[in-house]
Design a protein around this motif. Structure first.
Motif, mmCIF file in Angstrom:
data_model
loop_
_atom_site.group_PDB
_atom_site.id
_atom_site.type_symbol
_atom_site.label_atom_id
_atom_site.label_comp_id
_atom_site.label_asym_id
_atom_site.label_seq_id
_atom_site.Cartn_x
_atom_site.Cartn_y
_atom_site.Cartn_z
ATOM 1 N N TRP A 22 0.832 -1.198 0.000
ATOM 2 C CA TRP A 22 0.000 0.000 0.000
ATOM 3 C C TRP A 22 0.873 1.258 0.000
ATOM 4 N N SER A 23 1.883 1.274 0.877
ATOM 5 C CA SER A 23 2.774 2.435 0.962
ATOM 6 C C SER A 23 3.563 2.618 -0.327
ATOM 7 N N GLY A 24 4.078 1.504 -0.872
ATOM 8 C CA GLY A 24 4.839 1.596 -2.113
ATOM 9 C C GLY A 24 3.993 2.075 -3.279
ATOM 10 N N GLY A 25 2.781 1.529 -3.414
ATOM 11 C CA GLY A 25 1.900 1.965 -4.498
ATOM 12 C C GLY A 25 1.494 3.417 -4.358
ATOM 13 N N SER A 26 1.179 3.844 -3.131
ATOM 14 C CA SER A 26 0.799 5.237 -2.900
ATOM 15 C C SER A 26 1.966 6.177 -3.204
ATOM 16 N N THR A 27 3.191 5.758 -2.846
ATOM 17 C CA THR A 27 4.362 6.585 -3.123
ATOM 18 C C THR A 27 4.587 6.736 -4.617
ATOM 19 N N LEU A 28 4.421 5.661 -5.378
ATOM 20 C CA LEU A 28 4.585 5.737 -6.830
ATOM 21 C C LEU A 28 3.550 6.676 -7.447
ATOM 22 N N ILE A 29 2.309 6.594 -6.976
ATOM 23 C CA ILE A 29 1.270 7.495 -7.489
ATOM 24 C C ILE A 29 1.610 8.950 -7.170
ATOM 25 N N ALA A 30 2.084 9.198 -5.946
ATOM 26 C CA ALA A 30 2.443 10.566 -5.552
ATOM 27 C C ALA A 30 3.603 11.093 -6.397
ATOM 28 N N LEU A 31 4.616 10.253 -6.638
ATOM 29 C CA LEU A 31 5.752 10.678 -7.475
ATOM 30 C C LEU A 31 5.311 10.956 -8.899
ATOM 31 N N LEU A 32 4.409 10.131 -9.416
ATOM 32 C CA LEU A 32 3.878 10.363 -10.761
ATOM 33 C C LEU A 32 3.111 11.684 -10.817
ATOM 34 N N ALA A 33 2.314 11.951 -9.776
ATOM 35 C CA ALA A 33 1.573 13.211 -9.723
ATOM 36 C C ALA A 33 2.522 14.407 -9.656
ATOM 37 N N LEU A 34 3.594 14.276 -8.893
ATOM 38 C CA LEU A 34 4.580 15.357 -8.834
ATOM 39 C C LEU A 34 5.224 15.590 -10.189
ATOM 40 N N PHE A 35 5.533 14.505 -10.897
ATOM 41 C CA PHE A 35 6.158 14.635 -12.217
ATOM 42 C C PHE A 35 5.204 15.298 -13.205
ATOM 43 N N VAL A 36 3.928 14.912 -13.177
ATOM 44 C CA VAL A 36 2.943 15.476 -14.106
ATOM 45 C C VAL A 36 2.716 16.962 -13.832
#
Length: 288
Positions: free
Chosen positions: A134-148
């Motif tokens: 859960w933490s890893g998936g949420s972190t990846l989504i957050a990093l993707l949102a930051l990149f976008v």
């Protein structure tokens, strides 16, 4: 809102608990131990390699020779040592905070459960593996949102809004899951997330802004090298204390919300159900 404020003040009060204070000091002890081990095994080689790199720069080599002629023959070694310390410190800080944070959140949640929610049933809706995924998936989504959203960062007002919202979302996802993993079932966790989503995001954003405070101290330690050995440990301790407060806040809020939700869904003891007796309605109609 009352639940939000109540859990906030309770989290502040719990930060004075001796167990919380000890856990907030553990990063300093862990960093000192790791620094000693790395220094014992790798210090000399690291300084020599950095010193050789510095000597390869033409104008620096001339500067070392000029200093040696004036009796300062250890200048290159001192500068190399400073570069090794400045380069290794951020890595040590990140590793220590990750390790301590991984173990701190469950301990603090357990502290809150013992003090306030000893009678709350544990339904074990999230395992350690599930928490990591859960933490890893949420972190990846957050990093993707930051990149976008990077193009928006050229506008300072948007940068001050977008980034805290993303980190607030990530904080609430990770902290709330850890707070509920032992006591709530999967369905209860989903229901609480849906019911209190805005409050949880607001808590995450506030914790994100609080987490920026140690960064100011950290940057000051890098700018004022004379105070490096004082300001950097203070920054690490503040990081750990902010993390402890965040974990306590989410634990108080989530467990109290879970207790309230279960109380609302339980059948009322003052309105007992009358068992159905076949033929009762017919007998009553005949009697009338």
């Amino acid at each position: 809102m009352s639940l939000l404020l109540d859990s906030f003040w309770r989290a502040l009060a719990y930060c004075l608990h001796k167990r919380v204070i000890v856990w907030s000091l553990l990063p300093l002890l862990a960093m000192a131990l790791m620094a000693w081990l790395l220094g014992y095994f790798f210090w000399a080689d690291a300084v020599l390699k950095v010193q050789s790199l510095l000597d390869g720069v033409g104008w620096l080599h001339s500067l070392w020779l000029w200093l040696q002629e004036r009796g300062v023959g250890y200048a290159s070694e001192v500068v190399a040592s400073m570069f090794v310390v400045l380069g290794a410190t951020p890595v040590l800080v990140v590793l220590v905070l990750l390790l301590v944070g991984l173990f701190m959140a469950p301990v603090l949640t357990q502290l809150v459960a013992e003090k306030r929610f000893a009678g709350l049933e544990k339904k074990h809706g999230g395992s350690t593996v599930a928490s990591l995924l859960w933490s890893g998936g949420s972190t990846l989504i957050a990093l993707l949102a930051l990149f976008v959203t990077l193009p928006l960062w050229v506008f300072p007002p948007l940068m001050l809004v977008v980034a805290p919202l993303i980190w607030g979302w990530l904080t609430y996802r990770v902290m709330a899951f850890d707070a509920l993993s032992e006591h709530a079932s999967k369905d209860e966790r989903r229901a609480l997330f849906a019911r209190h989503r805005m409050s949880l995001i607001l808590m995450g954003v506030i914790c994100g802004y609080l987490g920026a405070a140690p960064g100011v101290v950290w940057i000051s330690g890098l700018l004022f090298l004379a105070a490096f050995w004082i300001l950097v440990p203070i920054a690490i301790w503040i990081y750990a204390l902010v993390f402890a407060f965040s974990a306590l806040w989410f634990a108080h809020f989530c467990l109290a919300a879970l207790e309230q939700m279960r109380a609302q869904t339980m059948p009322s003891a003052t309105d007992p159900q009358v068992p159905f007796a076949p033929g009762a309605d017919d007998a009553a109609s005949v009697a009338r």
